[in-house]
Structures are given as structure tokens and as C-alpha cells.
Design a protein around this motif. Sequence first.
Motif, short mmCIF file in Angstrom:
data_model
loop_
_atom_site.label_atom_id
_atom_site.label_comp_id
_atom_site.label_asym_id
_atom_site.label_seq_id
_atom_site.Cartn_x
_atom_site.Cartn_y
_atom_site.Cartn_z
N VAL A 1 2.19 0.69 1.43
CA VAL A 1 0.77 0.93 1.71
C VAL A 1 0.06 1.37 0.42
O VAL A 1 -1.04 0.92 0.10
N ALA A 2 0.74 2.23 -0.37
CA ALA A 2 0.15 2.70 -1.63
C ALA A 2 0.00 1.53 -2.61
O ALA A 2 -1.03 1.40 -3.28
N LEU A 3 1.02 0.68 -2.68
CA LEU A 3 0.96 -0.44 -3.63
C LEU A 3 -0.13 -1.44 -3.22
O LEU A 3 -0.82 -2.00 -4.07
N ALA A 4 -0.31 -1.62 -1.92
CA ALA A 4 -1.38 -2.50 -1.44
C ALA A 4 -2.74 -1.92 -1.82
O ALA A 4 -3.66 -2.66 -2.20
N THR A 5 -2.86 -0.60 -1.75
CA THR A 5 -4.11 0.05 -2.13
C THR A 5 -4.36 -0.11 -3.63
O THR A 5 -5.48 -0.41 -4.06
N ALA B 1 -7.50 -1.86 -5.44
CA ALA B 1 -8.35 -1.09 -6.35
C ALA B 1 -8.38 -1.66 -7.76
O ALA B 1 -9.38 -1.54 -8.47
N LYS B 2 -7.28 -2.27 -8.19
CA LYS B 2 -7.15 -2.64 -9.60
C LYS B 2 -7.13 -4.14 -9.87
O LYS B 2 -7.03 -4.55 -11.04
N ALA B 3 -7.23 -4.97 -8.86
CA ALA B 3 -7.10 -6.41 -9.08
C ALA B 3 -8.16 -6.95 -10.04
O ALA B 3 -7.89 -7.82 -10.87
N ASP C 1 -8.20 8.91 -3.88
CA ASP C 1 -9.55 8.46 -3.52
C ASP C 1 -9.45 7.78 -2.15
O ASP C 1 -9.13 6.60 -2.05
N GLY C 2 -9.75 8.55 -1.11
CA GLY C 2 -9.57 8.07 0.25
C GLY C 2 -10.31 6.77 0.54
O GLY C 2 -9.84 5.95 1.33
N ASP C 3 -11.47 6.59 -0.13
CA ASP C 3 -12.24 5.35 0.12
C ASP C 3 -11.44 4.11 -0.26
O ASP C 3 -11.56 3.06 0.36
N GLN C 4 -10.62 4.24 -1.29
CA GLN C 4 -9.84 3.07 -1.73
C GLN C 4 -8.87 2.63 -0.64
O GLN C 4 -8.70 1.45 -0.38
N GLN C 5 -8.25 3.62 0.00
CA GLN C 5 -7.30 3.26 1.07
C GLN C 5 -8.04 2.67 2.27
O GLN C 5 -7.62 1.67 2.85
N ARG C 6 -9.17 3.29 2.62
CA ARG C 6 -9.95 2.75 3.75
C ARG C 6 -10.46 1.35 3.44
O ARG C 6 -10.40 0.44 4.28
N ASN C 7 -10.95 1.16 2.20
CA ASN C 7 -11.49 -0.15 1.86
C ASN C 7 -10.40 -1.23 1.83
O ASN C 7 -10.68 -2.41 2.00
N THR C 8 -9.17 -0.80 1.58
CA THR C 8 -8.06 -1.76 1.55
C THR C 8 -7.70 -2.25 2.95
O THR C 8 -7.35 -3.41 3.13
N PHE C 9 -7.81 -1.37 3.94
CA PHE C 9 -7.24 -1.68 5.25
C PHE C 9 -8.23 -1.77 6.41
O PHE C 9 -7.88 -2.28 7.47
N ASP D 1 -7.46 2.32 10.32
CA ASP D 1 -8.23 1.92 9.14
C ASP D 1 -7.54 2.27 7.82
O ASP D 1 -8.06 1.98 6.75
N LEU D 2 -6.38 2.94 7.89
CA LEU D 2 -5.72 3.37 6.65
C LEU D 2 -4.40 2.66 6.39
O LEU D 2 -3.70 2.95 5.43
N GLY D 3 -4.03 1.75 7.31
CA GLY D 3 -2.75 1.07 7.11
C GLY D 3 -2.70 -0.20 7.92
O GLY D 3 -3.71 -0.67 8.44
N LEU D 4 -1.50 -0.74 8.02
CA LEU D 4 -1.34 -2.04 8.68
C LEU D 4 -1.33 -1.94 10.19
O LEU D 4 -1.72 -2.88 10.87
N GLU D 5 -0.82 -0.82 10.72
CA GLU D 5 -0.57 -0.76 12.15
C GLU D 5 -1.82 -0.38 12.93
O GLU D 5 -2.59 0.48 12.51
N LEU D 6 -1.96 -1.01 14.09
CA LEU D 6 -3.04 -0.65 15.00
C LEU D 6 -2.51 0.37 16.02
O LEU D 6 -2.87 1.53 16.00
N THR D 7 -1.60 -0.07 16.85
CA THR D 7 -0.96 0.87 17.78
C THR D 7 0.05 1.71 17.01
O THR D 7 0.91 1.18 16.32
#
Length: 488
Positions: free
Chosen positions: A155-159, A163-165, A319-327, A350-356
Amino acid sequence: MTDHTSLTLDPTGDWSAFRALGHRMVDDMVTHLSTLDAQPTWQPIPQAVRDALAEDLPMQGCGAEAAYESFREHVLPYPNGNLHPRFWGWVQGNGTPLAMLAEMLAAGMNPHLAGFDQAPAIVEHQVIDWLRQVMEFPESASGLLVSGGTMANTVALATARYAKAGFDVRTEGLQGAHAPMAFYGSTETHSWASKAAEFLGFGSNAFRAIEVDSDKRMRVDALMSQVEADRRAGLNPFCVIGTAGTVNTGACDDLLQLAQRCRDLRLWFHVDGAFGALAKLSPRFKSMVAGLELADSVAFDLHKWMYLPFESACVLVRDGDQQRNTFRSTAPYIAKQARGTIAGGLPFADLGLELTRNFKALKVWMSLKAHGLSTYRQLIEQNVDQAQYVKSKIEAHPALQLLAPVPLNIVCFRFVDASLDNEKTNALNQELLLRVQESGIAVCSSTILGEHFALRLAIVNHRSTLADFDRFLQAVLTIGEALLAKGL
Ligand SMILES: *Cc1c(COP(=O)(O)O)cnc(C)c1O
């Protein structure tokens, strides 16, 4: 008129029999947990048990009592052993009796933890905030409980990728004509990094493994040259992974220096602190992970050095917005409302891959409340002191050889004899490992350090005493000498 729609999975006919069965389950598990020392650490599964477990698909149910009996007879006696006071294999925590019950409460309540306006969501926010304080991250940080370190790191690497692409990776993915992205960690980085590189579409070549020094810490000069060379070659370096507590030997990279270099180079700095991040709890050991609090993101397990049951890990993003914006994603059927059940939306989804998501936070919350952070601090210090104890015993015995420094809670060593060359020593220790496991006395695991096959203890066990380590070392010596006498 008969109601043909009254089928349910509730024991509506006899709640009192169900209640009695539940009480028996609790009694049996408490007996199991309070008699671990008298049980084998691990035992091979008899063929009869394997046969009994190979059943036809049950078309007709046998009832809760009979299903529970099968569990008691065929499953409970044959675990991998991680509950046991003499289990130090891989990096597996024990779990705790209280957290076991918390898991039952969480499953009984069965709330949906995508978010929603519910007390369990408040508990999860609270737990994340406590863990954020432990890691000294700012209030603006975001965090999520996930299954394990692999998921937390991914999850961190996806963020970091988002953020850096330098382009909109959410819409384009890695399909566009962009410079190939690259990220860095030491050769001691856990295998999640290659897996995540493949999963996130970078390909495993994107992970650049940097050599380590004699203490198994990433060579920062080698990192700098590799980043520079990659930039010159037209790659897009975006992230450096520092490890707090490597899986092989417990080494901690120089996180402070890595944080500074990453800032200079405008790279995302992620820390994999699967177990080592918890050294933060101890005033004695926190300097080893100094700089962790400067990271852009950190991942750590709670099912390793917080001793909680599987599965439990946490990812924090500065930076919480980065994680939210990612997912973050939206759909009409999960839209937020101003009031009612879904007020507040689905902040965890909104912060990761899983819904349930299940109620992972309850066992963390209840455990922290019941035991207090200071108990965890003492347990972590106890484990590090135990590692030092084992190290001193190994160094004092001519038939045992320490194979790596012991900075934290991991000890790598082997049985040696002057009559054996390295190849024979490796073969003997390989056999020794399996015989110790099969003896039921203790379980450790192994790794390869250079040319050496190493027996490896990772001590994340709240049940071990010094006497347990003595018994283990005695078993190693007895079995080692027997193998030697037999010429292997
Ligand atoms: C255990 C470990 C992981 C993986 O964590 P899981 O919870 O097993 O997915 C990642 N990094 C390090 C350093 C580890 O020790």
C-alpha cells in the motif's frame, strides 16, 4: 399457512445448546493455552489425521457439535507451533488469550469496516492515532490496518508510485510512454519488494538491490551511485526503502541518513519496519531506528512484535492526502450521506485496496487498553535481552558459532566441529534443524548467510523464558553431537 421462508443459520431451535457449546469452546481453548509448555512445539501430522481431514464435500450438515469435535480431534493438536514458548521460527508472533477473545467479539459483532458511522470505526480511528503517536508521525498522517507487512508495504509503495510518478498513474497506469520507474532497498530487503514490484506493474527489475556493509546495513554511498547511474540512464528513481529490522539478522539501515538523502534527491522514503519499528517503544533501543519518524511512509506488523493474533499490520503515510488520492474511489451505491449509517463515508476503503474489511482494530484497542504500552515496551526489551543471552551462550560454547551480529532480536548461528569443512557443516546443520523441529522440543528456522547455512531464531515470543533457550541449545548440542558421531 407454513412459512417456507424461515430457514436461517441461527440456532433458533436451541440457543441454550449453542450457548453450552460456546462455553465448551472457550474452556477448551483456555486449557489449550494454559498447557502449551507440556505440548510438543510442533509434531508431524499422522497419516490417519490427514486421511480423516480428506472428506467428501458435505451435502448434509453433521451439526455444530460434530463439526467442533472434528476440529478438536484433527485440527487443534497439529498447529505450526507459533503459540509455544519454544517457537522462534521465521518471524511469527504468538497471539494472546485476551486478543483471542477480542477476535471472537469482533467476529460476533461483525461490523463492516469500510467506514460507516459506527463505534467500531471510531475505535479504528483511535487505534491508528495511537500507533501514529508511537511512530512519532504528524497528526496530518493517514493510516490503515491491513492483513500483514506485505500488504502494508505494498500500500505504501503504491502511494509512493502515485505521489512520485510525475504523471497521472491512476488513469494511465504504467502503459504510457514514460521513463521506467525504479526503487531501491538493500540486498537484505524482504521478498515483499519484488512481489510488490510485479504486482504494481513495475516488474521486479525495477527493484534495485543495493549492497550492504559487514553489519548488513545498506551502503548509502552505493545507493547514491546507483540512483545517479539510473538517472543518467534515463530511469525514473522514485522511492528508497529503508529496513528497520531485516528479516535475516535484525539489522537496521541508517534511517536518519537515508531520510536526509531522500529529501535531497526528492525521493519517497519508505521504511519497512515489519517488526523492528516496534523498537520505537523502548527508550533503550529506539535510537536504532532513529529517522523512522522522518519517513514518508512506514509499514509494521502488529502480529509480530506486538504479539497480536494474525492478521494485523499497519501502514502510516505522512501526507494523508497522498494515500487518499491514491486509493479513493466513488460509486453511486456507496455514496456518502450527510446523516444516517453512511455519514462520514468510507474513510478506510479510501485508504487501501479493500472495501469490505473486518474489525481488526478491536484486538489492538482492547490489548493496548488492558496491558498498556509499557508492558509491550518491557516485552520487547525482554526479547532483545533474551537474544543477547543466547548470543553469549553461543559464544561461550566451542561447538557453536555465531554467524551474524545480534543488534536486535534475531540470532543466527550453527553447530561446528573442527573435523567438518563448510559443505559438511552446512549439511549437518540442515539435518540438525529438521531433527530439532521433529523432536517437538523447539522450533527455529534457517537462512543462508554468505556460504553458511544458519540456524536462525527470531524472538517475538512473549512466552519464552531463559530456561526455554537453555533447553533449545541443549537439544541443538545433543542432536548435533549425535549426528557428528554417526558421521552425519
Ligand atoms: C515479516 C516481514 C515482512 C512481511 O510481513 P507479513 O506480515 O509476513 O506479510 C516484511 N518485511 C520484513 C522485514 C519482515 O520481517
